[in-house]
Design an enzyme around this catalytic site. Sequence first.
Site, PDB file in Angstrom:
ATOM      1  N   SER A  31      -5.735   0.125   1.713  1.00 52.35           N
ATOM      2  CA  SER A  31      -4.911  -0.730   0.848  1.00 52.35           C
ATOM      3  C   SER A  31      -3.767   0.006   0.161  1.00 52.35           C
ATOM      4  O   SER A  31      -3.728   0.152  -1.064  1.00 52.35           O
ATOM      5  CB  SER A  31      -5.823  -1.413  -0.167  1.00 52.35           C
ATOM      6  OG  SER A  31      -6.788  -2.140   0.540  1.00 52.35           O
ATOM      7  N   ARG A  80       3.993   5.104   1.120  1.00 53.75           N
ATOM      8  CA  ARG A  80       3.806   5.951  -0.073  1.00 53.75           C
ATOM      9  C   ARG A  80       2.455   5.639  -0.676  1.00 53.75           C
ATOM     10  O   ARG A  80       1.929   4.536  -0.513  1.00 53.75           O
ATOM     11  CB  ARG A  80       4.918   5.716  -1.105  1.00 53.75           C
ATOM     12  CG  ARG A  80       4.824   4.449  -1.930  1.00 53.75           C
ATOM     13  CD  ARG A  80       6.124   4.127  -2.595  1.00 53.75           C
ATOM     14  NE  ARG A  80       7.166   3.867  -1.619  1.00 53.75           N
ATOM     15  CZ  ARG A  80       7.324   2.697  -0.984  1.00 53.75           C
ATOM     16  NH1 ARG A  80       6.506   1.693  -1.208  1.00 53.75           N
ATOM     17  NH2 ARG A  80       8.290   2.525  -0.107  1.00 53.75           N
ATOM     18  N   ASP A 127      -5.890  -4.959   2.107  1.00 56.91           N
ATOM     19  CA  ASP A 127      -6.883  -5.818   1.440  1.00 56.91           C
ATOM     20  C   ASP A 127      -6.376  -7.248   1.249  1.00 56.91           C
ATOM     21  O   ASP A 127      -7.151  -8.210   1.287  1.00 56.91           O
ATOM     22  CB  ASP A 127      -7.366  -5.212   0.102  1.00 56.91           C
ATOM     23  CG  ASP A 127      -6.244  -4.784  -0.820  1.00 56.91           C
ATOM     24  OD1 ASP A 127      -5.071  -4.961  -0.457  1.00 56.91           O
ATOM     25  OD2 ASP A 127      -6.549  -4.256  -1.917  1.00 56.91           O
TER      26      ASP A 127
HETATM   27  C1  BGC Z   1      -1.084  -1.301  -2.613  1.00 55.31           C
HETATM   28  C2  BGC Z   1      -1.355  -2.498  -1.743  1.00 55.31           C
HETATM   29  C3  BGC Z   1      -2.656  -3.155  -2.125  1.00 55.31           C
HETATM   30  C4  BGC Z   1      -2.707  -3.412  -3.621  1.00 55.31           C
HETATM   31  C5  BGC Z   1      -4.026  -4.005  -4.064  1.00 55.31           C
HETATM   32  C6  BGC Z   1      -1.206  -1.663  -4.079  1.00 55.31           C
HETATM   33  O1  BGC Z   1      -1.060  -0.518  -4.856  1.00 55.31           O
HETATM   34  O2  BGC Z   1       0.198  -0.785  -2.367  1.00 55.31           O
HETATM   35  O3  BGC Z   1      -1.384  -2.139  -0.380  1.00 55.31           O
HETATM   36  O4  BGC Z   1      -2.783  -4.353  -1.430  1.00 55.31           O
HETATM   37  O5  BGC Z   1      -2.487  -2.218  -4.323  1.00 55.31           O
HETATM   38  O6  BGC Z   1      -5.092  -3.181  -3.733  1.00 55.31           O
END
Ligand code: BGC
Length: 494
Positions: free
Chosen positions: A161, A176, A214
């Site tokens: 995620s 990143r 996610d």
């Molecule tokens: C991430 C996402 C993720 C979200 C919730 C963010 O910091 O970049 O990819 O879906 O957090 O977990």
Amino acid sequence: MVGLGPKPPPSRKGTGSFVDVPKDLLKEIKRLEKLFTVDTAKLKQITDHFVNELEKGLSKEGGTIPMNPTWVMSFPTGHETGTFLALDMGGTNLRVCQITLTEQKSEFDIIQSKYRMPEELKTGVAEDLWEYIAECLLQFIQTHHGDVSKLDKIPLGFTFSYPATQNYIDEGILQRWTKGFDIDGVEGRNVVPMFEKALQERGVPIKLTALINDTTGTLIASAYTDTKMKIGCIFGTGCNAAYMEDCGSIPKLEHLNLPPDTPMAINCEWGAFDNEHKVLLRTPYDELIDNDSPRPGQQAFEKMIAGLYLGEIFRLIMVDLHDNRDVNIFAGQDIGKLRRPYTLDSSFLSAIEDDPFENLSETRELFQNQLGIDPNSSELELIRRAAELIGTRAARLSACGVAAISKKKGYKECHVGADGSVFNKYPHFKKRGAAALREILDWPAKADPDDDDPIEILAAEDGSGVGAALIAALTLERVKKGNMHGILHPKNFQ
Ligand code: BGC
């Protein structure tokens, strides 16, 4: 014991009257209210800008919001079957599950184990991270399947995620790190080979069939049981959303000549919304959070909403009011514990907002026990108001993202599946978000308070478990039918 009766019944609802609060404290409360309140006009302005930014992210030139195509190319029908492993590397915990999608429509069985993600791994070296993950998987498979040397490779959906470019569903080039992670040597690289190397070294019998966000998992898992689901959101340690786009509306995929009406789930990565600070009104506390984070200038929207930051915003306000402002709250007390960055998580704010007592006695105990600070009654009023302001702003801003996707897609009525600790546990988050959505989208007042809203944000199904398994199943199914778009290693799909 005489005189110690039960606590008075819970009564307190919302803000107190502030009648006894001294003028200088009241002035600070007013200042915070001004800083943190997002009125209807502002919500609408943010939403309109958001719609443009979603479009920009899909364009060939790209924009600040990554709008990552995920190669999830259909909704589930409810008839998917099979047994899959799912690995969830979210932010706080590592979870391994085995999911069996059963013959019965929209039903599944699940077994799972949670592993705490050691704090030092989040800022350590890449090899240690992958080794730790591979060890957890090995342990899980040994427990549930026995000797790994005798097993065929089990298909796995890996919920990773973080923002990742996916030219293929079995690839993820980390754009990143977010959520406080800062591991060298991973950004700009495909995480799948690193992960597979660690598995191979330990003989873990797994074939990766899909790398998943996610939010995409949440969207698909929720759509498995509710066909009105159109958007999947996470309001947890981080914050983000995914929805289903048509390939014809994704100019940056034009060169692939995909049929225009083919669906493609987009992981928006909306945490990056307004990194340019064009519409979001950041407070000095937001600026401090950003400057002291491992990635200053990134995730502007997320840093105002996500659970990782809510407690820290509150802490920074408290320290400021002690050190720099005339009010000098907690005067003469040792605030050493409060000075420690990220010492308060969002559950601390939840507890403040949940305090049912008129005199905020639970909040006082919380401060005494966790921080060694004894706030007076006026300070308690300020503490409560600060928590409300931070929590309300987060909920209202998050509604702008949901409204923007709905406007972009022309959804007048739908369900939005949401998951994450803030959505599930933060008091009033749902109600405040729903109220903001109503203001943004100009819905008329409800005839009956029990009526549903046209767009309802509902608790989602388990995205990184069931969602990941479904995506693995959907991908195997489409490969079987000859749709090889976005597949890097076809042999893993046989
Ligand atoms: C991430 C996402 C993720 C979200 C919730 C963010 O910091 O970049 O990819 O879906 O957090 O977990």
